[in-house]
Design an enzyme around this catalytic site. Structure first.
Site, mmCIF file in Angstrom:
data_model
loop_
_atom_site.group_PDB
_atom_site.id
_atom_site.type_symbol
_atom_site.label_atom_id
_atom_site.label_comp_id
_atom_site.label_asym_id
_atom_site.label_seq_id
_atom_site.Cartn_x
_atom_site.Cartn_y
_atom_site.Cartn_z
ATOM 1 N N GLU A 1 0.846 -1.212 0.000
ATOM 2 C CA GLU A 1 0.000 0.000 0.000
ATOM 3 C C GLU A 1 0.874 1.251 0.000
ATOM 4 O OE1 GLU A 1 -2.244 -0.665 3.605
ATOM 5 O OE2 GLU A 1 -3.516 -2.156 2.649
ATOM 6 N N CYS B 1 -10.239 0.428 8.056
ATOM 7 C CA CYS B 1 -9.777 1.782 8.343
ATOM 8 C C CYS B 1 -10.502 2.826 7.494
ATOM 9 C CB CYS B 1 -8.270 1.875 8.128
ATOM 10 S SG CYS B 1 -7.717 1.246 6.536
#
Lengths: 621, 621
Positions: A297, A390
């Site tokens: 990521e 998240c």
């Protein structure tokens, strides 16, 4: 250097327009939806500390952060719109969370019930300080928005434990694998005035990546080649580019900017500026998305910005970039930070959530086609929730505090960063009271009126965006400025109630090219109108976007888009559909043929709100 | 259905041209280099079984396969060129390997010294049957090429143990996580005539993916979602497309084709045909590379064929695809398999090894640019060796047996699949003896002469490639055929010594488009000449390939390429260099400008042999 601050949390309210609608949706849908998921998945209940080995819903080490972020959103929501039931629920959540606090102040569900006795033994991997940071942010929000201090007091006790444990006043070295605590401790310092929190925040930054490297020394499951992922490969002041996990990066840069500001640290500020330049000039998508690789990521290398299945551009990273830009804008006053802040706010962030407010992207692709493999499950369709959730919980707290980006206050100066429709009722540093309204429907419309409601002497600074070739500022009928954007234009005077300043921003659609180093965009253009990035979207019955070639010589025509809010401006693009010379072979000789075709481009942030679709931001020209 | 076989191993020798040069390089460099690495890294020594906990060079569970593949290459090399020193070394290796065999026939270094007592407990992950398969292939090569049977006898004892352990005649179910044993057992059956080996090969295929799924049932560390990776999600006969780990896939399909042939299994053949179609029509790069994702090194979905940092196209997968195509070609006689065989042989495979023969690609990108992130360490520069060194060791055995693909023999028929320079001395099924020479410098030159050296009656079938628009076959001066390719053309007659058949293949460079579903190739072309795929390569002093736009209306001119072998045909392409309107911004308004430019395209298989370079196969048009 003159510095600025966001307005106090109650001093600006969104009144109309796209951002207001998004905020209303957040109250109506995002907050209830994320609350329900937080409860349903066991995240809130984890604080009851009843979990035992063998039971379902084992607390994960990042769960506390999700609960905290939703709670922060609940506090912000209550400040926007009283809601007794929500407030009771808010209080119940706080009670539940605080009940999990240990006698010495420690507060973490995972290490209390899943790995008891192991606290602070794996700072690299297990998100312990990250969870603490989000709980602190939630506590500060509870105090700032609602004046409730139960959680704030609890988090001060936890922070005091951290001060006793880590850093110059503590027993040992230590810093987090996932940054967040730094900016949170600064917030805690700002509401409590306790210097030790600021000092600990500064320590967490200063010790990071310093030899002997803690993560290597502790062998906390982190290998040297992974240090870049954690931004722990060099001391943060020495970093030359923005790399590694994108959310970690921008959260840390935000904390760095905070500490630089509060400690007058020019070296740290210079590091922040380098990180911003690295992102904005080399490593950012045209939408403001960052993190070009689903692997880790992460921010990878300069110009590595593919549009398809490899990319990431996590929603949380866009929100984090907004936090970082906001801090740099307020710290330096430099409008270049407002440019990226605006880009991210209206594009990279908003694409991550459905118009209905209850479905979310983790990954924000710039191109989605049936034939591109996705490396993030369900990534091309917005999801209600994720195992690692998240992003939904970030939206819960972000949209409810959207107004924080709109204006900044300086000594005797009000700055309008984003000229969206809002009502301002604030007292500037120096004492001038500003009562004013902004209206115009920005960013869909380019004519913005600021109406002063009460006499006062102050400087009103209007941001003239850099994307604007022709920005005109009028006071009453008088033209004060008419030229290119790329700066703040200040009108300092003694205002009378009823005074009006008008800002006219030319909103002509513009085709953009990418730097030639971005190989995947060669021969392609992106389309913007004002700060809004467009995309072409097609559905089952249409031809695939990949076959569309846009005629950049013909100006796109503004049009209404059915199925989207009425003020959304669609752009009808002329061009061609390219028909393969041979439909049934993988590779073939012969020239493709073209036939005239047109496609409606819509704001990128609104794609896939009318059903599953294919989409591309970069279109062949 | 008429079937064919490769010629016996000694019956065809390459005599000149690019393939011959590659084979010479393999003898001179690849074999010694991979032998040295096999010894240096401890792979050979592992068979001494001296390793103990705490010592360096702990045998890895795939090590035996590397040693076996190099050994197979050594046997093949010795058959091409006697070398007493190499032969002594060969014998020493065999002695060393056989010395590790356990009393019951078991032969695996990892499970003998690292995890003793755990044999056959983790077939999914630990490559036990895969290693056995490669040792069997090495043993069969030792017998076929050199008439040495020590290893063959040992591997029969091991295979007998497998027959007693697994399948219909064994005690339990079981099949490998990495396929390879299937095709190896077929080879063992072919040289020994022992039906039980064929039966076990068939069992390994037939039981794979059958409910209750062994990998799920055994919980061998393999989750259900990973079953596709292992081609174990459905019974192999039911698979609808080629998916999962690319090397595993094509090794298995090769074994399936073998078993289908030897057991006359039309259902299994149909499955093989489906897998081939899936690859050739939907999931293969223009170079013959397969496996479009570095994640799981896998075949992903139809048309998901990006060119850059995400792709894989492992060298081993290309070699495996050649094995599969060869089997399907010989089993069915259908020239479509020869098309892909040829494509892979001359492009996808050869790109994986340097011209010097001592450096290797694991990943074979179709586009390499400074700005593209790589997900395989060192992937854009050929390496001497890898931790997982399957590719170098694959080349050791592949290049030394290159000649196996050139011709096929059927009843009274010799088929020339790849008209490369060679000498043929073989007896066809039915008894006709063929003594002939092929010359012409294919694939760099398109005029091939087959000269018959001895009178005999047989059918000579010349493959007329599908890429050829104008293929002419002459016998003496007489034109026998002159039309498009895409088939075998047969001349059946009583040949006289000195008879000559000439094959003239038009070698005009062709620009290819990709199916529009491959989004990354939109607006781009690839260049081929004959079966050879070209790429544009640039070095530091040149402009980046990404800025080149080729003029497809101007025919590329043949040219000499300095630094490459003299017979290599470079293609000088006319076009333009696109200069960005703005060099220092990531995104900008304004039209790029073009100036005339030209670039030399070279065979893709030869890129990066003149120093580190940037390269692209798909060029903007």
């Amino acid at each position: 250097m003159k510095t600025y601050s966001p307005l106090p949390v109650h001093d600006l309210k969104l009144t109309a327009g796209p951002l207001k609608r998004r905020q209303e949706t957040a109250l109506r849908a995002t907050i209830p939806a994320t609350m329900a998921k937080t409860i349903e998945t066991g995240r809130l209940d984890a604080f009851s500390l009843q979990w035992k080995e063998g039971m379902e819903k084992q607390p994960h080490y990042f769960w506390d952060s999700d609960t905290a972020k939703v709670l922060e959103g609940m506090a912000a929501a209550l400040s926007l719109q009283p809601d007794p039931e929500l407030e009771r629920e808010y209080d119940r959540w706080v009670d539940c969370i605080v009940s999990a606090q240990q006698p010495d102040g420690y507060l973490n569900t995972y290490f209390t019930v899943v790995e008891p006795g192991k606290r602070f033994t794996n700072l690299g991997i297990k998100h312990e300080l990250y969870c603490c940071g989000h709980l602190i942010e939630a506590a500060v929000a509870g105090w700032n928005f609602l004046g409730k201090r139960k959680l704030l007091d609890a988090m001060c006790r936890y922070a005091d434990l951290l001060c006793r444990t880590f850093g110059p006043d503590g027993e040992r070295r230590g810093w987090p694998g996932h940054q967040e605590i730094e900016l949170a401790l600064v917030k805690l310092y700002q509401v409590t005035g306790q210097e030790r929190y600021l000092k600990l925040a500064k320590y967490f930054l200063d010790d990071r990546g310093v030899e002997p490297n803690l993560f290597v020394a502790e062998k906390a499951g982190i290998y040297e080649e992974l240090l870049k992922y954690y931004q722990a490969d060099v001391p943060v002041r020495k970093a030359v580019d923005a790399h590694g996990h994108a959310v970690r990066a921008v959260y840390m840069y935000s904390g760095m900017a905070d500490v630089a500001r509060l400690t007058n640290d020019s070296e740290l500020l210079a590091a922040c500026e380098r990180m911003f330049q690295s992102i904005a000039e080399k490593r950012m998508y045209v939408t403001g998305g960052i993190g070009s690789s689903f692997y880790q990521e992460a921010l990878t290398k300069d110009y590595d910005l593919t549009n398809g299945s490899l990319m990431y551009a996590e929603s949380c990273a866009s929100m984090g970039l907004a936090f970082f830009c906001q801090r740099m804008l307020n710290l330096t006053g430099d409008s270049k930070y407002a440019e990226i802040l605006e880009l991210v706010i209206f594009n990279g962030v908003l694409a991550g959530i459905s118009l209905k407010g209850d479905a979310f992207f983790y990954t924000n692709y710039l191109e989605v086609d049936d034939n591109l493999q996705c490396y993030n499950s369900g990534a091309t369709v917005r999801q209600e929730w994720f195992g690692c959730s998240c992003c939904p919980t970030s939206f819960a707290r972000f949209l409810t505090q959207y107004q924080q980006f709109v204006c900044s206050a300086g000594e005797g100066e009000l700055r309008l960063n984003l000229p969206v429709d809002c009502h301002i009722d604030t007292t500037l540093p120096g004492g001038a009271h500003v009562l004013a309204d902004v209206a115009g429907g920005y960013p869909n419309r380019g004519v913005v009126t600021v109406t002063i409601r009460e006499a006062a002497e102050f400087a009103l600074s209007l941001r003239l965006p850099a994307w604007c070739r022709q920005a005109t500022v009028r006071l009453g009928g008088e033209v004060l400025y008419s030229d290119e954007g790329g700066k703040y234009f200040t009108v300092k005077r003694r205002w009378q109630a009823g005074d009006q300043v008008t800002l006219e921003l030319e909103m002509k659609p513009r085709f953009l090219h990418a730097a030639s180093q971005i190989t995947s965009n060669a021969g392609r253009v992106a389309l913007k109108r004002g700060p809004v990035v467009y995309c072409c979207e097609t559905f089952d019955d249409d031809f695939p976007v990949r076959e569309f070639i846009v005629d950049t010589a013909t100006a796109p025509q503004e049009t209404v888009v059915e199925g989207l809010p009425a003020d959304v401006v669609g752009l009808l693009c002329q061009g061609w559909q390219e028909l393969p010379a041979c439909r049934d072979k993988l590779y073939f000789e012969g020239e493709p043929t073209r036939r005239p075709a047109q496609l409606i481009a819509i704001p990128y942030s609104l794609w896939q709100n009318r059903g599953p679709s294919r989409m591309a931001v970069w279109i062949r020209e």
